[in-house]
Enzyme design. Structure first.
Site, PDB file in Angstrom:
ATOM      1  N   ASN A 105      -7.707   5.706  -1.772  1.00 49.66           N
ATOM      2  CA  ASN A 105      -7.358   4.510  -1.004  1.00 49.66           C
ATOM      3  C   ASN A 105      -7.314   3.306  -1.946  1.00 49.66           C
ATOM      4  OD1 ASN A 105      -7.127   2.406   0.836  1.00 49.66           O
ATOM      5  ND2 ASN A 105      -8.469   3.393   2.327  1.00 49.66           N
ATOM      6  N   CYS A 144       0.826  -1.202   0.000  1.00 51.94           N
ATOM      7  CA  CYS A 144       0.000   0.000   0.000  1.00 51.94           C
ATOM      8  C   CYS A 144       0.864   1.258   0.000  1.00 51.94           C
ATOM      9  CB  CYS A 144      -0.941  -0.006   1.194  1.00 51.94           C
ATOM     10  SG  CYS A 144      -0.145  -0.344   2.772  1.00 51.94           S
ATOM     11  N   HIS A 190      -1.027   0.354   6.949  1.00 52.28           N
ATOM     12  CA  HIS A 190      -1.752   0.753   5.742  1.00 52.28           C
ATOM     13  C   HIS A 190      -1.535   2.240   5.448  1.00 52.28           C
ATOM     14  CE1 HIS A 190      -4.643   0.795   2.559  1.00 52.28           C
ATOM     15  NE2 HIS A 190      -5.398   1.693   3.178  1.00 52.28           N
TER      16      HIS A 190
END
EC number: 3.4.19.12
Length: 370
Positions: free
Chosen positions: A141, A21, A126
């Site tokens: 996201n 991520c 994350h």
């Protein structure tokens, strides 16, 4: 060219791999495939080497140095996670700097979030980017199926909510590279009808669609067919499910009510038949004969027979009395034709008793012949 789950315009859509991520966060911020896992790993290794050299200054034979060598890297791991130091060093290549959003130094500046250009958010392992493209804000996201539109009035509340959930937010300072998405959205504004789903939600829904549906689900689909223009939200779907279950219960109750009514009518028919039979067999009892309920049917028959014989002996006397008084014979037809007439209540009662006894005698004679 189209939007992808990464948020930027590209000709290909790649799936989320491992915990990369941080890589997706940087590429969403810069709006292009600028960093690969290999390049970020090189930055992390460089940071590890710099930390090792600083620890060696205290002596390579020291306990602290040997403990440091035994510990895993804090800048990356095998899952693809990269630390804030790696991200910060990667952005320095583009002349960008990260400032902690809730730090006292930044809060003293009193800058409205909508006047910034982008934010990087982190919670545990994350990372994701919130960036302004054109004149609108987007949540990029990588766990979402696409970018999520954020209004100017909602931006501050969105960031505050992230902080409440434990996110660390960093303000990106500096000039971001030009990108096609920013140029396009400078000319047009987008409208988002539905919030993009999480990648896991889309997979779960696909799995549910492959499962066999219940009768209730099929009833909901029949009552509300999908027309391609809108979808039932969760509350509406639950309401329709409860409505279908309620209809099934009502149908069952209706069937039970019909069955009860049929049984009741049947019992009424049986009682009516019993009453007609008892009307021809029962005789008036004196108030002192309540004990006959406990007698046997044979004994009751004998007592009734004796009572009827006694009444038969009194009939000639009653007929003679009626003839001497010049009263016309009373029949059932006369009663129906002239229910009142000149008869007294006592005469009417006597006539009714005679009719009842006559009916009883006929019934008994019929029973004896059988």
């Amino acid at each position: 060219m189209r939007w992808t789950s990464r948020g930027y315009l590209t000709k290909a859509q790649n799936s989320q791999e491992g915990s990369l991520c941080a890589q997706h966060c940087l590429n969403n911020l810069l709006q292009g495939e600028y960093f690969s896992p290999v390049e970020l790993s090189s930055i992390a290794q460089q940071l590890d080497e710099e930390e090792r050299m600083r620890m060696a200054e205290g002596g390579v034979s020291s306990e602290e140095y040997r403990t440091f060598l035994q510990q895993p890297s804090v800048n990356m791991d095998d899952s693809g996670f990269f630390s804030i130091q790696v991200i910060s060093n990667a952005l320095k290549v583009w002349g960008l700097e990260l400032i902690l959003f809730n730090s006292p130094e930044y809060q003293r500046l009193g800058i409205d979030p909508i006047n910034e250009k982008s934010f990087i958010c982190n919670y545990k392992e994350h990372w994701f980017t919130v960036r302004k493209l054109g004149k609108q804000w987007f949540n990029l996201n990588s766990l979402l199926m696409g970018p999520e539109l954020i209004s100017d009035t909602y931006l501050a509340l969105f960031l505050a909510q992230l902080q409440q959930e434990g996110y660390s937010i960093f303000v990106v300072k500096g000039d971001l590279p030009d990108c096609e998405a920013d140029q396009l959205l400078q000319m047009v504004r987008v409208q988002q009808v539905q919030r993009p789903k999480l990648i896991g939600e889309e997979t779960a829904q696909s799995r549910e669609q492959r499962l066999p549906r219940s009768d209730v689900d099929q009833a909901i689909e029949v009552n509300h067919p999908f027309d391609g223009t809108s979808m039932l939200d969760e509350d509406e779907e639950n309401f329709q499910r409860a409505l279908a279950l309620s209809r099934q219960e009502i149908d069952m109750e209706d069937e039970e009510a019909d069955l009860r009514r049929a049984i009741q009518l049947s019992m009424q028919g049986c009682r009516r038949s019993e009453c007609l039979n008892s009307l021809s067999t029962n005789v008036p009892q004196s108030p002192h004969t309540s004990q006959t309920d406990s007698l046997s049917s044979e004994e009751l028959r004998r007592r009734r027979q004796a009572y009827f014989e006694k009444q038969q002996q009194q009939l000639p006397q009653q007929d003679q009395t009626l003839n001497t008084q010049d009263k016309p014979a009373i029949s059932s037809s006369n009663l129906e034709a002239d229910p009142g007439g000149d008869m007294s209540e006592e005469d009417m009662l006597q006539a009714a008793m005679n009719m009842s006894l006559e009916s009883v005698r006929n019934h008994l004679n019929t029973e004896e012949k059988k």
